[in-house]
Design a protein around this motif. Sequence first.
Motif, short mmCIF file in Angstrom:
data_model
loop_
_atom_site.label_atom_id
_atom_site.label_comp_id
_atom_site.label_asym_id
_atom_site.label_seq_id
_atom_site.Cartn_x
_atom_site.Cartn_y
_atom_site.Cartn_z
N ARG A 198 0.83 -1.21 0.00
CA ARG A 198 0.00 0.00 0.00
C ARG A 198 0.86 1.26 0.00
N ASP A 241 1.20 4.09 -2.92
CA ASP A 241 0.93 5.47 -2.52
C ASP A 241 2.03 6.40 -3.04
N HIS A 259 -4.42 -1.88 -6.79
CA HIS A 259 -4.03 -1.30 -5.51
C HIS A 259 -4.10 -2.38 -4.42
N TYR A 282 -6.11 -3.19 -2.12
CA TYR A 282 -7.35 -3.93 -1.86
C TYR A 282 -7.49 -5.12 -2.80
N THR A 292 -16.43 -2.98 -1.70
CA THR A 292 -15.17 -2.36 -2.13
C THR A 292 -15.25 -1.97 -3.60
N LEU A 342 -6.60 6.94 -4.62
CA LEU A 342 -6.88 7.11 -3.20
C LEU A 342 -6.51 8.50 -2.70
N ARG A 343 -5.37 9.02 -3.14
CA ARG A 343 -4.97 10.36 -2.70
C ARG A 343 -5.87 11.43 -3.30
N ASP A 386 -9.76 5.57 1.12
CA ASP A 386 -8.80 4.58 1.63
C ASP A 386 -9.29 4.00 2.95
N SER A 387 -9.64 4.87 3.88
CA SER A 387 -10.12 4.41 5.19
C SER A 387 -11.43 3.64 5.06
N HIS A 423 -8.80 4.10 11.64
CA HIS A 423 -9.21 4.74 10.39
C HIS A 423 -10.52 5.51 10.57
#
Length: 472
Positions: free
Chosen positions: A31, A35, A94, A96, A180, A194-195, A201-202, A276
Motif C-alpha cells: 500500500r 501510494d 491497488h 485492496y 469495495t 486514493l490520494r 482509503d479508510s 481509520h
Amino acid sequence: MDASAPDSGHSPIIYVAPLLALGLLVLYLYRELLDRLERTPTNDMLYGQFRTRLLSSQPVQMTMARYHHGCQQCFQLCLQATMHYKEAFLLAFHYYTLMYVVCGYLICIELQSSYRLLEQTSWLDPSSIYEAFRNEESLPDWWHAELRDLLPGGLGLLRFLSLSAPVFLLLTYGICIASTARHVQRMWEKGGVLRGNPGMDSSIMIVALPMISCLMAYRSVTRMWMVCINSKVGSLDYVEDFEGKKTWLARLVVCQNMYETNFLLADVYESWALLHFADLALQIISASQKQMAKTHHSLDDMTTSLGKSLHTLTKQGIYLFNGTCMMQATYHLVTTSVEAYLGGALTLPFNEMVYHSRAKVHFLFLGMGSIASTAAISNVVTVELTFAESLKCFEPHLKFWSAKILLTLGFMQSLLLEIPPLSYLSTTEKDLFYASILCAECFGVSLLHWRAWNPSEPWLDFLKESVTKSGA
C-alpha cells in the motif's frame, strides 16, 4: 476412513494465522509503495520540464520550428495517456486487490481442508465421531461430556449450526468485495485514486473488516471440528503432552490456543479499522471548522493548537489499543507456533513455562486490553458527542457501530455463554457455538457496512473539496 488417522496431505494446523499476519504486513508495504507511485508527478509541470529540456538547444529549435505545434500536441497526448493508464493501473491493482486475492486463496484452502475433515465423519455424524475415539488411548474420563451435543444421544444443534459457517463465510466475502467495488467504481467516475479521493482509503479498510473477522472465526470453527473428530491432520499428529505422549488432550490444548489466537489476530485488524474511523471523523471536524472560519472569522493560533491537540489525544488512546492488540496477538502466535511446529524435548521447558504462566498472562492482557479499549472507545465517543454538529454530514453513529460492533457482540456472547441454558455447554461446545455464531454475525455486519459506508455520500465530496482548497 478413520477420522483419527494421521493425514500428511493436510495443511499444517497453524497455516492461516501466521500467513494472514504476514499478509497484513506485506499489504501495508504494498500500500505504501503504490501510494508513492500515486504521488509521482505526471502533470503539466512534468510536461513543461520535459519539453524545455528537449527543445532548449538552438539546432533543435531551428529544425523543429515548423513542427513545434504538432510536437506540443503529441507530448500533451502522451502525457495524458500516461496519466490515464496510471490511474487505471492503480485502481485495478491497488492494495485492496491483493488483499481480496490473498483472502480468497486462504478461504479456498480452508474450505478444501474443511471438506476433507467433514467427509471423514460423514459431516459430523454422531456415530462417526464416537467411532473416531474408539481406539484412542489415554482419554480423560470427561471426554464424553466435552462433546455431549455431538455424540449419539445429543441434540445435534451444534452440528447444524457449525455446518452453516462456510455459507456465511462465502456470503461475507462476496458482500465485502461488492462493497469495495462500489468505492473503486466511484473513484473511477470522479477521477483520481486514493490520494485524489480523501476518505476512500479508510472506507475500504473498514468495509473489509467483516471478511477478515469471518475468515478467522471460520478457522476457529475448524479448530473445534478437529477436536470433536479427534483429528490428527498435519502437525497435529506430532503434538505431545509434558510426558511425551501423543494424546487427544494435548491436541485439545493446542487447538484451543490457536482458537484464541485467531480471534486476537482479527482484533488487531479491528483496532486498525477503529483508527481509520477516528481519523476520518477528525478530518471531517477539521474541514468543518475551516469552513466555519471562512464564513465567520479566521482561526486564531490558539484554536489551531487546540485542534491539533484534539487530534493527538484522540489517536493516543487508539494507538494504545492498537499496541495492546498487537502484543497480545504476537505473544500467542509465537508461543503456539513453537508448540505446534517445534514440539518435543527441545522446546518442552519453554512449553511448560508458557503453560504454567498462561493464567497470569491471560489476566495481564485482559487488564491491558480492558484499559486500552475503554480509552480508545471513550475518546472516539467523546469526540463524536462534542462535535455532533460538525459531524452531521458524516452520520457517525452507524459508522462507529459498524467499526466496533464485532467486539461488542463478542463481549455480549461471552456473557450469554455464562447464562443458562448455554452455561451447561462444555468448553469445546461453547467455543464451537461462539465461532459459528460469529460467522453469521459477520455476514450481518457486512450488510451493515454496505448501508453505512456508501461511496456516494456527500461527506466524501466535502472532504475532497476541503483538501483541494488546503493544498491550493
